[in-house]
Design a protein around this motif. Structure first.
Motif, PDB file in Angstrom:
ATOM      1  N   UNK A 135       2.320   3.257  11.674  1.00  0.00           N
ATOM      2  CA  UNK A 135       1.185   2.700  10.945  1.00  0.00           C
ATOM      3  C   UNK A 135       1.366   2.898   9.438  1.00  0.00           C
ATOM      4  N   UNK A 136       1.871   4.056   9.043  1.00  0.00           N
ATOM      5  CA  UNK A 136       2.170   4.286   7.620  1.00  0.00           C
ATOM      6  C   UNK A 136       3.223   3.291   7.140  1.00  0.00           C
ATOM      7  N   UNK A 137       4.255   3.103   7.943  1.00  0.00           N
ATOM      8  CA  UNK A 137       5.278   2.131   7.586  1.00  0.00           C
ATOM      9  C   UNK A 137       4.746   0.716   7.553  1.00  0.00           C
ATOM     10  N   UNK A 138       3.854   0.387   8.475  1.00  0.00           N
ATOM     11  CA  UNK A 138       3.281  -0.958   8.516  1.00  0.00           C
ATOM     12  C   UNK A 138       2.483  -1.255   7.244  1.00  0.00           C
ATOM     13  N   UNK A 139       1.736  -0.276   6.749  1.00  0.00           N
ATOM     14  CA  UNK A 139       0.993  -0.460   5.503  1.00  0.00           C
ATOM     15  C   UNK A 139       1.947  -0.712   4.335  1.00  0.00           C
ATOM     16  N   UNK A 140       3.061   0.045   4.309  1.00  0.00           N
ATOM     17  CA  UNK A 140       4.052  -0.131   3.236  1.00  0.00           C
ATOM     18  C   UNK A 140       4.687  -1.510   3.307  1.00  0.00           C
ATOM     19  N   UNK A 141       5.105  -1.916   4.483  1.00  0.00           N
ATOM     20  CA  UNK A 141       5.784  -3.196   4.643  1.00  0.00           C
ATOM     21  C   UNK A 141       4.849  -4.369   4.392  1.00  0.00           C
ATOM     22  N   UNK A 142       3.583  -4.228   4.776  1.00  0.00           N
ATOM     23  CA  UNK A 142       2.627  -5.300   4.511  1.00  0.00           C
ATOM     24  C   UNK A 142       2.457  -5.511   3.007  1.00  0.00           C
ATOM     25  N   UNK A 143       2.379  -4.417   2.259  1.00  0.00           N
ATOM     26  CA  UNK A 143       2.247  -4.515   0.800  1.00  0.00           C
ATOM     27  C   UNK A 143       3.492  -5.154   0.186  1.00  0.00           C
ATOM     28  N   UNK A 144       4.661  -4.749   0.653  1.00  0.00           N
ATOM     29  CA  UNK A 144       5.903  -5.310   0.110  1.00  0.00           C
ATOM     30  C   UNK A 144       6.039  -6.795   0.466  1.00  0.00           C
TER      31      UNK A 144
ATOM     32  N   UNK B 251      -2.339   4.658  -0.610  1.00  0.00           N
ATOM     33  CA  UNK B 251      -1.212   4.977  -1.487  1.00  0.00           C
ATOM     34  C   UNK B 251      -1.532   6.202  -2.347  1.00  0.00           C
ATOM     35  N   UNK B 252      -0.627   7.174  -2.505  1.00  0.00           N
ATOM     36  CA  UNK B 252       0.769   7.213  -2.034  1.00  0.00           C
ATOM     37  C   UNK B 252       0.977   7.936  -0.708  1.00  0.00           C
ATOM     38  N   UNK B 253      -0.122   8.300   0.003  1.00  0.00           N
ATOM     39  CA  UNK B 253       0.018   9.114   1.212  1.00  0.00           C
ATOM     40  C   UNK B 253       0.883   8.422   2.271  1.00  0.00           C
ATOM     41  N   UNK B 254       0.651   7.119   2.496  1.00  0.00           N
ATOM     42  CA  UNK B 254       1.377   6.422   3.573  1.00  0.00           C
ATOM     43  C   UNK B 254       2.884   6.393   3.328  1.00  0.00           C
ATOM     44  N   UNK B 255       3.366   5.942   2.164  1.00  0.00           N
ATOM     45  CA  UNK B 255       4.821   5.941   1.981  1.00  0.00           C
ATOM     46  C   UNK B 255       5.443   7.335   1.999  1.00  0.00           C
ATOM     47  N   UNK B 256       4.733   8.322   1.433  1.00  0.00           N
ATOM     48  CA  UNK B 256       5.271   9.689   1.437  1.00  0.00           C
ATOM     49  C   UNK B 256       5.416  10.194   2.874  1.00  0.00           C
ATOM     50  N   UNK B 257       4.373   9.995   3.681  1.00  0.00           N
ATOM     51  CA  UNK B 257       4.402  10.449   5.075  1.00  0.00           C
ATOM     52  C   UNK B 257       5.483   9.710   5.862  1.00  0.00           C
TER      53      UNK B 257
END
Length: 426
Positions: A42-51, A369-375
């Motif tokens: 889920x953390x990765x999904x949030x990052x990839x959705x933003x990118x 952000x930035x919790x999701x990408x860091x985690x």
């Protein structure tokens, strides 16, 4: 969403939970590992959705890494995924289906040898004929897959074959389980393999209408569905067949099917497995060629692979290349070893991709952000550490394979000037 679920729910849905349960020896530990992997995804999904919103172009990680770290890093990712990883994954899925086809159809050994290449060529053709058609096929196959999986859970509960007593004691480890720390480490890596592939939806961002609305729904909704499926299927498996009765991964499908459906159980479960495998191959065949396509469009690969078909509007040459390499992997028969070598660098590139959020010209302004990408990065580094501790040699070989892309890039791009990328945020 079909691409997310299609990539994540394939052959491993019937094999990985059984192996993890047998090793961990506790239903509670199994559930906690799935939830930990769901948090990572889920953390990765949030990052990839933003990118994907910032760079609404086909190519996924290749596009993001190129914008943040330059040509060389992006090319290394593209070389690894296009030439090595995706053909190996496609070949592995296709070969994995052969044993289950033999349970359903009375084919001779010589006829079974054509099953894997037949599947690869069928989905190649579907993707050649247009994104709308391939999207419809993927959606239909994965809807059928989810319907079958949820039906299995429902039938296990309503038929009386599922007993909550089989899950008890829920926290106590069974005597036949492995040592705790190695079991947890192995289960985490296995769970990552099972969840793996949700990020592939980013590769078709350039062919999606309204990506700002669609891509977050695809990533977050898809990962949520995958989490629910793995938790429900694992619960159904262990409530029907106690951990102590699981003998091996391959025998588990026949065991589970026999309890639920009697003498025809192995055949019924084989059909379920085949639907899941077809969904995985369909999603992979749609997403993977877009990396090669993006590389060629930016001058990092042969230009012919960056062209769309004049009538069909699909990256036909890139699709042919990926299918041809997968067929070649079938002939070589070494794809499983290749995948073992490459997985370390795959996880490393995932972490590197998430880190590109910190290099955007316009900072991310979101609650996560930035919790999701860091985690997510911490999870990736932990998985790579476990891989290194377990068996460092394949990891080092994999890194060497990827670094071979540097001289290859110099050969392919002696006179090419980079094509700049644009984003919504820059």
């Amino acid at each position: 969403m079909a691409v997310v679920t299609g990539e994540s729910i394939a052959l491993g849905i019937f094999l990985t939970p059984a192996a993890m349960a047998r090793s961990l020896g506790s239903p509670l530990l199994l559930g906690l590992v799935w939830l930990a992997m769901a948090l990572m995804a889920m953390c990765g999904a949030l990052c990839y959705a933003e990118l994907a919103i910032r760079y609404p172009q086909s190519g996924g990680e290749y596009v993001y890494l190129r914008a943040a770290y330059g040509e060389t890093v992006a090319f290394l990712y593209g070389w690894m995924s296009t030439i090595v990883m995706y053909p190996g994954v496609a070949a592995a899925l296709a070969v994995g289906s052969t044993a289950y086809v033999s349970q359903v159809l009375p084919l001779s050994p010589s006829a079974l040898a054509f099953v894997a290449p037949f599947l690869l060529c069928i989905f190649c053709t579907v993707n050649l004929l247009g994104t709308r058609l391939s999207g419809a096929v993927i959606t239909s196959v994965n809807f059928l897959k989810l319907l079958i999986l949820f039906s299995l859970v429902t039938w296990a509960a309503l038929s009386g074959h599922a007993r909550w007593s089989n899950l008890l004691p829920i926290a106590e480890r069974r005597p036949s389980s492995d040592a705790l720390l190695p079991a947890i480490a192995g289960a985490i890596v296995s769970a990552f393999f099972s969840f793996g592939g949700w990020w592939e939806a980013s590769k078709i961002a350039g062919e999606i209408r309204n990506p700002r609305r669609t891509l977050p729904l695809a990533f977050i909704g898809g990962v949520s569905i995958v989490t629910a499926v793995y938790l429900l299927i694992s619960t159904a498996f262990l409530s029907v067949l106690p951990i102590g009765q699981i003998t091996s991964n391959t025998a588990f499908v026949a065991q589970f099917g026999a309890v639920l459906f009697g003498a025809e159980g192995a055949r019924v479960l084989s059909v379920c497995v085949l639907v899941c495998v077809c969904g995985g191959i369909a999603a992979l065949t749609m997403a993977a060629p877009r990396v090669c396509f993006a590389m060629a469009q930016t001058g990092s690969f042969f230009p012919s692979f960056g062209r769309l078909h004049s009538r069909l509007g699909t990256p036909a040459n890139a699709i042919f290349l990926q299918t041809g390499l997968a067929l070649a992997a079938l002939l070589l028969g070494a794809f499983e070893r290749v995948l073992a070598y490459i997985i370390f660098t795959v996880v490393l590139f995932l972490a590197l991709t998430a880190s590109t959020l910190f290099r955007l010209k316009e900072p991310v302004k979101a609650w996560w952000f930035p919790a999701a990408p860091v985690l997510f990065i911490v999870f990736c580094l932990a998985i790579d550490f476990l891989i290194l501790v377990h068996d460092p040699l394949p990891a080092m070989v994999g890194v060497s394979i990827v670094l071979c892309g540097i001289p290859l890039r110099r050969f392919l791009m002696p006179r090419h000037s980079p094509t700049p990328l644009t984003s919504e945020g820059n």
